[in-house]
Design an enzyme around this catalytic site. Sequence first.
Site, mmCIF file in Angstrom:
data_model
loop_
_atom_site.group_PDB
_atom_site.id
_atom_site.type_symbol
_atom_site.label_atom_id
_atom_site.label_comp_id
_atom_site.label_asym_id
_atom_site.label_seq_id
_atom_site.Cartn_x
_atom_site.Cartn_y
_atom_site.Cartn_z
ATOM 1 N N GLY A 351 -29.307 -70.819 62.017
ATOM 2 C CA GLY A 351 -28.548 -71.986 61.586
ATOM 3 C C GLY A 351 -27.167 -72.089 62.191
ATOM 4 C CB SER A 376 -26.641 -71.070 55.979
ATOM 5 O OG SER A 376 -26.315 -72.444 55.824
ATOM 6 C CD GLU A 377 -31.273 -75.063 50.311
ATOM 7 O OE1 GLU A 377 -32.321 -75.532 49.832
ATOM 8 O OE2 GLU A 377 -30.202 -74.965 49.675
ATOM 9 C CE1 TYR A 378 -26.307 -80.133 55.572
ATOM 10 C CE2 TYR A 378 -24.786 -78.847 56.918
ATOM 11 C CZ TYR A 378 -25.324 -80.069 56.543
ATOM 12 O OH TYR A 378 -24.904 -81.228 57.150
ATOM 13 C CE LYS A 428 -18.634 -68.337 65.217
ATOM 14 N NZ LYS A 428 -19.104 -69.201 66.312
ATOM 15 C CE LYS A 470 -12.396 -62.913 69.550
ATOM 16 N NZ LYS A 470 -13.005 -63.673 70.660
ATOM 17 C CG ASN A 512 -13.161 -66.752 72.831
ATOM 18 O OD1 ASN A 512 -13.353 -65.546 72.920
ATOM 19 N ND2 ASN A 512 -12.170 -67.271 72.137
ATOM 20 C CD GLU A 613 -5.588 -64.309 68.039
ATOM 21 O OE1 GLU A 613 -6.365 -65.223 68.317
ATOM 22 O OE2 GLU A 613 -4.473 -64.483 67.507
#
Length: 705
Positions: A351, A376-378, A428, A470, A512, A613
């Site tokens: 998803g 995640s269902e959506y 992430k 990263k 990225n 970061e």
Amino acid sequence: MNTPADDTGAVRATADLDAKVDRSGRLTRWSRLFADTFGIVPAFMWRKVIRLAGVMTLDFVAVAGTFFLLLPFVQPRVTLGGVLDTLTLLTLSASALTVALLYLSGLYRRSWRFTSLADCIAMGFNIGFALAITWSAIWWSIGSPRSLGDIALLGLLHFCLCFLTMQVMRLSRRAIRYLPITNITGGRASDGIERKNVILVGPANWAESIIKFSNSEAGAAVNPVAVLLPEADGPIVQIHGVQVLGFPENLPTAVAILEQRGRRPETVVLCDDAVNMSAREIAAVTGRARDLGISVSRVGDDWGQLLGRDTAPDLDKLSTADLLGRREFELREAAISQQIAGEPVLVTGAGGTIGGELVRQLAGFKPSKIVLLDHSEYGLYNIEKKIREDFPEQNLAIELCNIRNPIEVRRVFERHRPAIVYHAAALKHVPIVEGNPCAGVHTNVIGTKNVADAVTEYSARAMVQVSTDKAVNPVGMMGATKRVGELYAQSLDLCGIDDPDAPRFMTVRFGNVLGSSGSVVPLFKQQLLAGGPLTVTHPDIERFFMTVAEAVQLILESSSRALQQETPRGRIMVLDMGEPVKIVDLAKRMIRIYGLEPDVDVAISFTGLRPGEKLFEELFDSCEEQDASDIPGIFEASSNPIPLPFITRAIEQLSLEVEAGNDSNVRRITHHLTTLPSSSESLAGYVTSSDAFFRSRRFKSVEEA
């Protein structure tokens, strides 16, 4: 002859249609009566017939009625004698001729609600033509040359009265339709919803359409209180009762005036059609509105596209060359198709941005089944909907599952027995994982172990793990958790070095991803549309970038070729992404693509580095060596591995610490694990005594806590 079944079907169809039309209020009682009487299924056609007959009758009466109104003026000037009956007949004929000409000209196919100047001209021409014939016939019937001047004058008067009457009828209908709602409801929509005060900024024609719509629609939720016009529109004072308060640059003054009147606007509605206002002007208005605490709504892009004009660029569709200044990675499909076609595959995190693109590209290679796994269902709903629309023949299995739960993961593998697993599920976002180390380890380390262990248990051919740059010499928890996941996959892969049938565990590392959720490009786009400023954490911060499509192509290309060519085990594949890009340079490039000038139209502000970061990202860890690769555009890296028993025990210890919620211990263990491959002596020492690893002074176990 109709059968009873046909009659029943017709009655049912008529009833259904009447019920629908009746609910919307668009079918008159008479049209329903005609439909029921004559059994005509398309009952709405009767409304058109009745409307046409009504309009034609009104026009007929207007022509005839205005003539008979003229009779008292005609008789003193013209001796009618015995032609009165003929005159009446001619008048009725003139009325019929006028109506017929209007019908033939197509005027009756136009709605009175939308009467225009062109309609008025067409109507005047047809009325004038019909009445000219009529009054010529009247003059010919009288036969007196001396009456020609009087006849012409009366004909002209008849035309004026007739035209005026017919126009009044049409404009009255339009006036009723467009009676301003605000005059009746006092600024409140008829359904009781408070209407929002807005300032319109755009050309006069566009503003007029918005005002007319808001005044005529009972459910409109906006109330235009002022208009700001471009200089090209000239000195216009009002548009349908709404005052023009100057040019777009006069927005602060206009807001101050309206605030004094108790009508402060809540929103500025901008005409953004890339024709009447430039991107620079729009950015200036947006900035002023933001300073005044007023929201901005931009409308009109669709009109510019419809008219074939150059609208503002769609930042979602900009190419890699536009944004990064390099050529996009090209997919070679032969190897992928050989490995994927006809095989069941599973995608974790389906998803998400990467997982969803993985599913979309995999569907093009026709696997026997794609298992979409996500918590995640959506997210699952969205990707399933897209794939079923684009690939209706593709067999999909939807699994709502959390990779943190090993029982759920094994149950999915038991049901579907995937041949290849693409592991894209991860946390992430650097600051979020930094603030929630237990959650980061639970998903990125323990969840990865659960998936990898299921691959081994159910004899899948391969697992491809999605990683990030990263993970190279990590300073934050997100990178550290991904690095531990890499090390575990590497250890499993090396365990099968003497077994050709052992599953492959491959890691694909990239930078990225442009356009992914939380990435910098969608953020910059949002900030640009809001008028800026664009926020960058540091002037010197730089990143490696790639598109979503490139990322997925790297995953598919490298993993498929590795399976096909039986590349050495334990290596990490890295895309050649060119030179790193400074974030501030990317921000400036996006501003210029949008037609604006950095630091002139849109500012760039620096907010400081976020927790966890780094200023610079790297492609290879300090303990890794870059190896030659047979795959074009891809590097390979090999590093010192951690023996499987020791990294397994370390992850088990992490699991205990996560369960206990010991954030500090989780941080220490995770970061220490990432340093082990860098020192062979240190690694050898920990291999010699595993207890030393877990009883180190650098962190305490759960039992000691």
